[in-house]
Design a protein around this motif. Structure first.
Motif: not given
Length: 254
Positions: A1-23
């Motif tokens: 499903m395509r998303r262009t907007d998010f209500a307050d309180g809705a998860p909208c993004w995830v990211d991760a800190t990783v020790p090895d970007l290539e891996e």
């Protein structure tokens, strides 16, 4: 499903800190078929993960982490006003990890810890609203908060994000609530003492069993065997760098 907007309180993004970007790129590119767009040295090599040329998540090199924080996918909850939401969170015993700050040409963010110890981000989108796809293979399908104190968690997040409803399901042995915002179910809250307080990310896949084979082939670990549920066939895994997440795909026909 395509998303262009998010209500307050809705998860909208995830990211991760990783020790090895290539891996990390090797692993997630193999499991989810992602392509990657390094945003360059000026952005600390923040690397956007693309599914069908659409941003769905991001990876980044090591960053300072709160003491005792488990390695995991960081969840960002949408807000129309980061500064007000952060002040409200602090007033209700949240702890500021990163004060509200502008991300040039993208939005404004903050990182906090809730009173039970789970970290999460707030995102006030501008040019970057959030993930461009949701629920499709290779994108986030669901997020839920694992917490030891459901009453306190419900009260804290309700005060900060003013959810439409927090609908309890389950029973005394399975304390779970689905939180609604903008008229839709957006995330869940699960009471458990089996893990540290944390937000959990579920990624959609075309076929759960095939995804698990790829996880194993790329040196990841299967932490729970797949289970068929009313919401799909779900399994928990850990990548080679220690990050846990869930995969969910359709239930296979008998």
């Amino acid at each position: 499903m395509r998303r262009t907007d998010f209500a307050d309180g809705a998860p909208c993004w995830v990211d991760a800190t990783v020790p090895d970007l290539e891996e990390a790129r090797r692993f997630y590119g193999g499991v989810f078929g992602w392509a990657f767009a390094d945003q360059g040295a000026d952005s600390g090599h923040y690397t956007v993960c693309l599914a069908d040329d659409t941003p769905v998540a991001a990876l980044m090199p090591p960053q300072p982490q709160p003491d005792g924080a488990p390695p995991l996918w960081n969840v960002y909850l949408a807000t129309s006003d980061v500064d007000t939401a952060a002040r409200t969170a602090a007033h209700h015993d949240g702890k500021m990890i990163m004060n509200p700050m502008d991300v040039p040409d993208s939005g404004r963010m903050a990182v906090l810890m809730d009173p039970m110890g789970a970290t999460f981000g707030m995102w006030q989108g501008r040019e970057h609203r959030g993930a461009g796809k949701w629920g499709d293979p290779g994108s986030v399908a669901w997020n839920e908060l694992a917490t030891p104190d459901s009453v306190r968690a419900d009260a804290f997040y309700q005060a900060v994000f003013d959810y439409d409803e927090q609908v309890p399901i389950g029973d005394e042995t399975f304390d779970y609530s689905v939180w609604k915002a903008g008229g839709h179910e957006v995330c869940g809250r699960w009471r458990t003492t089996d893990m540290p307080p944390q937000w959990i990310t579920y990624f959609a896949v075309t076929d759960t069993d095939d995804a698990l084979e790829e996880v194993s082939r790329l040196s990841g670990e299967i932490l729970s065997m797949p289970q068929d549920t009313p919401h799909g066939r779900i399994a928990q895994v850990r990548d080679p760098l220690g990050l846990r997440f869930q995969v969910v795909g359709p239930v296979r026909a008998a």
